[in-house]
Design an enzyme around this catalytic site. Structure first.
Site, mmCIF file in Angstrom:
data_model
loop_
_atom_site.group_PDB
_atom_site.id
_atom_site.type_symbol
_atom_site.label_atom_id
_atom_site.label_comp_id
_atom_site.label_asym_id
_atom_site.label_seq_id
_atom_site.Cartn_x
_atom_site.Cartn_y
_atom_site.Cartn_z
ATOM 1 N N SER A 76 53.541 16.333 32.414
ATOM 2 C CA SER A 76 53.783 16.876 33.754
ATOM 3 C C SER A 76 52.693 16.577 34.772
ATOM 4 O O SER A 76 52.844 16.921 35.943
ATOM 5 C CB SER A 76 54.003 18.386 33.680
ATOM 6 O OG SER A 76 55.331 18.654 33.320
ATOM 7 N N LYS A 132 53.920 15.003 37.952
ATOM 8 C CA LYS A 132 54.372 15.705 39.153
ATOM 9 C C LYS A 132 53.336 15.669 40.269
ATOM 10 O O LYS A 132 53.672 15.918 41.438
ATOM 11 C CB LYS A 132 54.725 17.150 38.803
ATOM 12 C CG LYS A 132 55.925 17.287 37.858
ATOM 13 C CD LYS A 132 56.287 18.735 37.656
ATOM 14 C CE LYS A 132 57.497 18.897 36.736
ATOM 15 N NZ LYS A 132 57.150 18.802 35.310
ATOM 16 N N SER A 134 55.809 24.257 37.202
ATOM 17 C CA SER A 134 56.059 22.890 36.742
ATOM 18 C C SER A 134 57.557 22.644 36.580
ATOM 19 O O SER A 134 58.022 22.091 35.583
ATOM 20 C CB SER A 134 55.328 22.595 35.435
ATOM 21 O OG SER A 134 55.216 21.212 35.213
ATOM 22 N N LYS A 185 46.820 20.569 37.871
ATOM 23 C CA LYS A 185 48.067 20.462 37.083
ATOM 24 C C LYS A 185 47.784 20.365 35.593
ATOM 25 O O LYS A 185 46.825 19.716 35.189
ATOM 26 C CB LYS A 185 48.827 19.217 37.539
ATOM 27 C CG LYS A 185 50.229 19.113 36.993
ATOM 28 C CD LYS A 185 51.176 20.013 37.730
ATOM 29 C CE LYS A 185 52.541 20.106 37.092
ATOM 30 N NZ LYS A 185 52.539 20.859 35.826
#
Length: 291
Positions: free
Chosen positions: A55, A58, A115, A217
């Site tokens: 992720s 992202k 997320s 993140k």
């Protein structure tokens, strides 16, 4: 040699080289810390080895969303439709249902805090038409930012054997987000948000346990291991750190905390190398992406 034998040999060789390419990307542990203001490298271990981003992907989806906001292709109140494709992206999602709409702000906050995979796909389909077309734009932007080893294949970070990156490249992306979109970057410090009557809390545990951490993140898939990009500020020094390929979230977070302890201390020294840009930036420590 018969045609059948030739075909079998070709298939075997193709499989061998394909497997060889994949074995180069095996959630190897890597770390990297850079001074966000000067670009000086403070720590690095296997920082140029290929890994799966999960992720962390992202971050680039959000970079392109912020870019579209600034050039007028998107606005915060714009409605994005959740396609059946977007709705199908498990496990983390806003789950409003196929055909329903969310605002860009809801989508961005859902990505930052939860997320949310469906939100990432909704942004991608709005800007690129398809995930595949948007992924090409993501990779092109990565090259422009100096991320020479990264290839994106989707906007969410869900598993794809061809979607690869390095710890160095992820630090470059974190610094670029901070440098190019300083106001939007403040969103990464969100610890929770309200979504249609529900109070939702983020799972970036470093935000709760380490003073000075203000983003970015986290990511996880079985193939990637536990990843994180983190931005932290202490005594006027801002660093962006990356940890990839750890076996558990707690090991990942402990390692990042240790790296921040060592690189944010007054006695820490930078190496001579720098990352592209040499301009203020930041990192993100976020959620558990795509298990």
């Amino acid at each position: 040699m018969t045609k059948t034998t030739s075909r079998l040999l070709a298939t075997a060789l193709s499989s061998f080289f394909l497997m060889g390419a994949f074995t180069q990307v095996q959630a190897g542990q890597a770390s990297f810390v850079v001074d966000a203001q000067s670009g000086q490298v403070l720590e690095g271990s296997n920082q140029d080895d290929l890994n799966y981003p999960a992720s962390l992907t992202k971050m680039m989806t959000l970079y392109l969303a912020f870019e579209a906001l600034h050039d007028g292709r998107l606005n915060w109140d714009q409605k994005l439709t959740m396609s059946e494709n977007a709705e199908s992206k498990e496990p983390f999602k806003l789950a409003v249902g196929a055909g329903r709409k969310v605002t860009l702000r809801e989508a961005v906050e859902g990505i930052v805090v939860l997320s949310a995979n469906d939100a990432a796909v909704a942004i991608a389909e709005q800007l690129g038409g398809t995930e595949q077309a948007f992924a090409k734009t993501m990779t092109d932007k990565a090259r422009q930012l100096g991320m020479k080893d990264t290839v994106f294949k989707n906007p969410s970070g869900l598993p794809d054997p061809e979607q690869v990156t390095t710890a160095r490249d992820m630090a470059t992306l974190g610094v670029s987000l901070m440098r190019d979109f300083p106001e939007e970057f403040k969103l990464f410090s969100m610890r929770g948000f309200q979504f249609r009557g529900m109070k939702l809390r983020g799972h970036n545990n470093l935000m709760y346990r380490y003073d000075g951490v203000d983003g970015i993140k986290t990511g996880y898939t079985d193939a990637s291991g536990y990843n994180v990009v983190t931005s932290a500020l202490k005594d006027g020094r801002r660093v962006v750190g990356v940890v990839m390929g750890e076996k558990t979230a707690s090991i990942r977070d402990d390692k990042m905390a240790s790296l921040l302890d060592s690189t944010l201390s007054p006695s820490s020294n930078a190496t001579a190398s720098t990352i592209p840009g040499n301009q203020p930036g930041a990192t993100m420590t976020d959620s558990q992406p795509t298990k």
